[in-house]
Design an enzyme around this catalytic site. Structure first.
Site: not given
Ligand code: NDP
Ligand code: 8X3
Length: 254
Positions: A139, A152
């Site tokens: 990501s 995260y």
């Protein structure tokens, strides 16, 4: 005929990747926890592409379940050419001090430990065959850190470290290791992150044309169809309206 194992195919990127790879003629091992959706996708892949499919319903956080699921793959399906480590999530978006420990654990156990469990089970076969390709879904949050996303972001930074480490350790075995680092993609990701709060999930993409799951599947297709001597290290991909994790060009109406 090539074989791919994709984790997290009941939604979003994983489902789009399964459909893309089926179109390319791969036979597939697809995974996820939601059995009904897994069965639906299995039927669709068989009907639309005459794909051979093995659906495996399990939770990647459960090490024993991972072992049992991988052990259940029939002998003639075990030559896995491509492993796509996709299953993952963000849980919560809050300042660290207001975040829930349960959310920390879900993210760490899924995004890091789940990826490790599956990779550890698949790599020995690739080493034996001296070939294979692992594509980890990372990501933009593996590259940047943004407010309310520390854990995260930490999990995706870990995915990047694992990806680099695997590439170093597996290069001698002729195994390619790549990653994809997307920005905002509209899937069920935001809904999961906001604990099923639809309003909050919608607001994430307000005024933006986000990427869609097939944009990521197309990127993966590019990565896995390069010639034998070419390994793509990482592809970063954002919506045109997203410069980085905190600068976007939001329009009221699009
Ligand atoms: P979705 O929520 O749409 O899909 C997530 C998939 O992961 C589902 O199939 C889900 O299946 C599976 N999954 C989640 N937890 C588990 C678990 N414990 N065991 C097995 N499977 C699991 O999200 P996306 O498609 O967007 O996300 C896919 C990956 O992409 C994730 O790693 C995410 O971090 C990453 N990503 C997403 C971005 C985005 O903006 N959407 C951007 C960058 C990266 P089930 O619930 O049935 O188990
Ligand atoms: C998901 C994209 O921007 O929410 O990995 O971190 S972002």
């Amino acid at each position: 005929m090539k074989t791919a194992l994709i984790t997290g195919t009941t939604s979003g990127f994983g489902k789009a990747i399964a459909l893309r790879l089926a179109k390319l003629g791969y036979r597939l091992i697809i995974t996820g926890r939601r059995k009904e959706r897994l069965d639906e996708l299995t039927d669709r892949l068989k009907a639309e592409y005459s794909t051979e499919v093995i659906p495996l319903c399990f939770d990647v956080r459960d090490k024993e379940a991972c072992k049992d699921a991988i052990a259940s793959i029939p002998e003639n399906f075990r030559n896995i050419d491509v492993l796509v480590n996709n299953a993952g999530l963000a849980a919560g978006a809050a300042p660290f001090d207001e975040s829930l420990e349960d959310d920390f654990e879900r993210m760490i156990d899924t995004n890091i430990k789940g990826l490790l469990y599956i990779t550890k089970l698949i790599v020995p076969g690739m080493i034996e065959r001296q070939s294979g390709h692992i594509v980890n879904i990372s990501s933009i949050s593996g590259i940047e850190v943004y407010p309310n996303g520390s854990v995260y972001c930490a999990t995706k930074h870990a995915v990047n470290a694992i990806t680099k480490g695997l590439r170093i350790d597996l290069v001698k075995h002729n195994i390619k290791v790549s990653s994809i680092s997307p920005g905002m993609v509209e899937t069920e990701f935001a809904l999961v992150r906001y604990h099923n709060d639809e309003e909050k999930a919608k607001a994430v993409y307000k005024g933006i044309v986000p990427l869609n799951a097939d944009d990521i599947a197309e990127t993966l297709e590019f990565i896995v169809t390069r010639p034998t001597h070419v390994n793509i290290i990482d592809i970063q991909i954002n919506p045109t309206q997203q410069a980085n994790t905190y600068i976007t060009n939001r329009k009221q109406e699009i």
